[in-house]
Design an enzyme around this catalytic site. Sequence first.
Site, PDB file in Angstrom:
ATOM      1  N   PHE A 111       0.974  -1.244  -0.038  1.00 48.26           N
ATOM      2  CA  PHE A 111       0.049  -0.120  -0.078  1.00 48.26           C
ATOM      3  C   PHE A 111       0.754   1.166  -0.206  1.00 48.26           C
ATOM      4  O   PHE A 111       0.252   2.274  -0.434  1.00 48.26           O
ATOM      5  CB  PHE A 111      -0.908   0.139   1.216  1.00 48.26           C
ATOM      6  CG  PHE A 111      -0.464   0.212   2.432  1.00 48.26           C
ATOM      7  CD1 PHE A 111      -0.501   1.432   3.009  1.00 48.26           C
ATOM      8  CD2 PHE A 111       0.401  -0.519   3.257  1.00 48.26           C
ATOM      9  CE1 PHE A 111      -0.024   1.961   4.000  1.00 48.26           C
ATOM     10  CE2 PHE A 111       0.915  -0.344   4.618  1.00 48.26           C
ATOM     11  CZ  PHE A 111       0.773   0.954   4.866  1.00 48.26           C
ATOM     12  N   LYS A 112       2.238   1.170   0.380  1.00 45.46           N
ATOM     13  CA  LYS A 112       2.832   2.350   0.271  1.00 45.46           C
ATOM     14  C   LYS A 112       2.986   2.976  -0.976  1.00 45.46           C
ATOM     15  O   LYS A 112       3.572   4.127  -0.923  1.00 45.46           O
ATOM     16  CB  LYS A 112       4.243   2.022   1.014  1.00 45.46           C
ATOM     17  CG  LYS A 112       4.259   1.082   2.449  1.00 45.46           C
ATOM     18  CD  LYS A 112       3.896   1.994   3.449  1.00 45.46           C
ATOM     19  CE  LYS A 112       3.682   1.224   4.749  1.00 45.46           C
ATOM     20  NZ  LYS A 112       4.962   0.975   5.371  1.00 45.46           N
ATOM     21  N   ASP A 113       3.038   2.119  -1.963  1.00 48.43           N
ATOM     22  CA  ASP A 113       3.253   2.762  -3.310  1.00 48.43           C
ATOM     23  C   ASP A 113       2.119   3.860  -3.527  1.00 48.43           C
ATOM     24  O   ASP A 113       2.341   4.907  -4.445  1.00 48.43           O
ATOM     25  CB  ASP A 113       2.636   1.579  -4.417  1.00 48.43           C
ATOM     26  CG  ASP A 113       4.080   0.695  -4.419  1.00 48.43           C
ATOM     27  OD1 ASP A 113       5.183   0.954  -4.274  1.00 48.43           O
ATOM     28  OD2 ASP A 113       3.744  -0.544  -4.733  1.00 48.43           O
TER      29      ASP A 113
END
Length: 466
Positions: A111-113
């Site tokens: 999800f950090k993308d």
Amino acid sequence: MRYISTRGEAPALGFEDVLLTGLATDGGLYVPESLPHFSLEEIRSWRGLPYAELAYKVMYPFVEDAIPADDFRKMLDETYSVFSHQAVAPLVQLDTNEWVMELFRGPTLAFKDFALQLLGRLLDYVLEKRNQHVVIMGATSGDTGSAAIEGCRRCEHVDIFILHPHQRVSEVQRRQMTTVQGDNIHNIAVKGNFDDCQRMVKESFGNQSFLGGKTQLAAVNSINWARIMAQIVYYFQASLALGGPDRSMAFSVPTGNFGDIFAGYLAKKMGLPISQLVIATNRNDILHRFMSGNKYEQHQLEHTLSPSMDIMVSSNFERLLFDLHGRDGAAVKALLENAAKGPVSIEDYRWKHARKLFDSDAVDDKTTCDTIRDVYEQNEYLLDPHTAIGVRAARNCRRDSAVPMITLGTAHPAKFPDAIAESGLSVKPQLPAHMADLFEREERYTVLDNNVSEVQGFIAKHWKNA
């Protein structure tokens, strides 16, 4: 829009300065002075928008003083065009009114993308405009590092130094960071845990004299407001896909540093109907112990099958405490100073106010593995251990079965093969095609002692203009 510190002593800044500053000079975190608020009618009008256009609607109020609308739209189009699914954040149904939102369709499978692909473009834009160079210093418990490197590796005006706890991230997570080649990319394996890495980053931001005044540090951790800002969007996306804003939603969020779930809290404050937010943690359960019993106390950090949540000092929790204390920076500062010495609680009425929205659960490794196995046997759908914790916490804490419950799917299961194997399943999650040769790529990283002076000395020696 201006941004203020959670400790009340640093000057208010505009978006550009907040982007580059990260931690406030008083040790606090920046938050908007006021939030935009959208009516139900306006939110309803966003149904069917492509993800990048929805992101523009939600985020532009935060940046409009710094970035022209067309430039920001272009950034968002580029950011989300590299995701592998047309929906960007697709929903998968597990059961009646129970969903997983897949936030791992970006280039590094986490999800950090969503935030870090955008952050790299924001940094490039602002640094080019200012003709300025910065040193990115960040700490990762697993996923932030690879997403930050992927998002920022092409930036001409940055050097990147990412600290990770030595031998305490999965092999896939480590290789995603250490196999990216570039003269401006430096991976540091610290002989300690994530909290040690995070402490070094905060200490270095507080005193940057080791850089000799030639450059400044910039943050990629979720202490950087831009990270939180980008994560607000997918709460709106999920709601709109399932009948919002005409019905309320509940979300379960695997979290260690409180950034991802704080974004959901902000989405609610911005007008999105959310009836429940579930804080899903592993054995490192400081957030669960606070939310269930009003006791904030650090315990010994434990190594688990969900390493991205092996965190005991949840930095972004300070942003929620700031709101719970009526945005009184002095009160937050005093509370956190006391928390460094021992257990603390907040006034009962403040805690009860938080409990109106938040529930929490702590899930051990065995239950995590049981959940991975059960969901696969029921649906032939494979969860990573962090998402499994989210699903289990959602089921344990759900208040109303009529309200859609959405667990944020934070990482691809191929990043955590050990947890899948320990669940007793014979299925082996495969890396996507663009990572098929990951284990054949050359690694490059430096192992350093758990010593801030040694780490700072390495950075001072290796950034490109040193």
